[in-house]
Design a protein around this motif. Structure first.
Motif, mmCIF file in Angstrom:
data_model
loop_
_atom_site.group_PDB
_atom_site.id
_atom_site.type_symbol
_atom_site.label_atom_id
_atom_site.label_comp_id
_atom_site.label_asym_id
_atom_site.label_seq_id
_atom_site.Cartn_x
_atom_site.Cartn_y
_atom_site.Cartn_z
ATOM 1 N N ARG A 42 31.748 48.629 39.359
ATOM 2 C CA ARG A 42 32.070 47.223 39.594
ATOM 3 C C ARG A 42 31.007 46.376 38.894
ATOM 4 N NH1 ARG A 42 31.733 43.321 43.961
ATOM 5 N NH2 ARG A 42 33.742 42.277 44.099
ATOM 6 N N TYR A 44 30.448 42.418 36.275
ATOM 7 C CA TYR A 44 31.006 41.171 35.735
ATOM 8 C C TYR A 44 30.331 40.879 34.407
ATOM 9 C CZ TYR A 44 26.791 38.881 37.583
ATOM 10 O OH TYR A 44 25.499 38.539 37.854
ATOM 11 N N LEU A 63 39.760 42.686 41.331
ATOM 12 C CA LEU A 63 39.321 41.442 40.705
ATOM 13 C C LEU A 63 38.888 40.485 41.802
ATOM 14 C CD1 LEU A 63 39.166 39.710 38.088
ATOM 15 C CD2 LEU A 63 41.539 39.083 38.506
ATOM 16 N N GLY A 64 37.581 40.260 41.925
ATOM 17 C CA GLY A 64 37.080 39.343 42.940
ATOM 18 C C GLY A 64 37.426 39.762 44.352
ATOM 19 N N VAL A 78 40.633 38.522 33.225
ATOM 20 C CA VAL A 78 39.422 38.500 34.038
ATOM 21 C C VAL A 78 38.482 37.441 33.445
ATOM 22 C CG1 VAL A 78 37.467 39.819 34.915
ATOM 23 C CG2 VAL A 78 39.671 40.964 34.555
ATOM 24 N N VAL A 82 33.445 36.852 37.161
ATOM 25 C CA VAL A 82 34.227 37.422 38.266
ATOM 26 C C VAL A 82 34.004 38.934 38.323
ATOM 27 C CG1 VAL A 82 36.532 37.774 39.224
ATOM 28 C CG2 VAL A 82 35.963 35.605 38.109
ATOM 29 N N HIS A 84 34.646 42.747 38.790
ATOM 30 C CA HIS A 84 35.879 43.505 38.659
ATOM 31 C C HIS A 84 35.573 44.982 38.460
ATOM 32 C CE1 HIS A 84 34.711 42.288 34.585
ATOM 33 N NE2 HIS A 84 35.294 43.402 34.155
#
Length: 113
Positions: A42, A44, A63-64, A78, A82, A84
């Protein structure tokens, strides 16, 4: 002309494949293969906007904090900033394109779980 046969290939996550179809500072297009049970960490991007487009299989894209299931010919954008994570929760390989503008090189930040 570019294809998986002549593109720069790399392995990530020990079992996943990537082929760099376009590799420029302003634009990156990568064809990726993720086997069953594999996932990226995970994270961003501070600058890069991405678009994931599934070619084959069923991908899960968190996503978020919200999980979306994407099948063939489906995609999801994306935005920068954020968190993801792409996961393969299915029993078959997934293949997809990830398009990033600008490139994600040097623009990846691991997200808190």
């Amino acid at each position: 002309m570019i294809s998986k046969a002549n593109a720069e290939h790399y392995i990530w996550g020990e079992v996943c494949d990537g082929w760099r179809l376009v590799d420029r500072p302003e634009l990156s297009v990568i064809h990726e293969r993720v086997p069953p049970g594999a996932a990226e960490l995970r994270h961003y991007h501070t600058q890069s906007r991405q678009f994931f487009f599934v070619l084959a299989g069923t991908a899960t894209l968190e996503l978020g904090g919200v999980r979306e299931t994407l099948g063939p010919q489906q995609g999801l954008e994306v935005p920068p900033g954020v968190p993801h994570q792409l996961l393969n929760l299915s029993d078959a390989d997934i293949e997809f394109l990830v398009i990033s503008q600008p490139t994600t090189r040097g623009d990846r930040v691991l997200a808190d779980e």
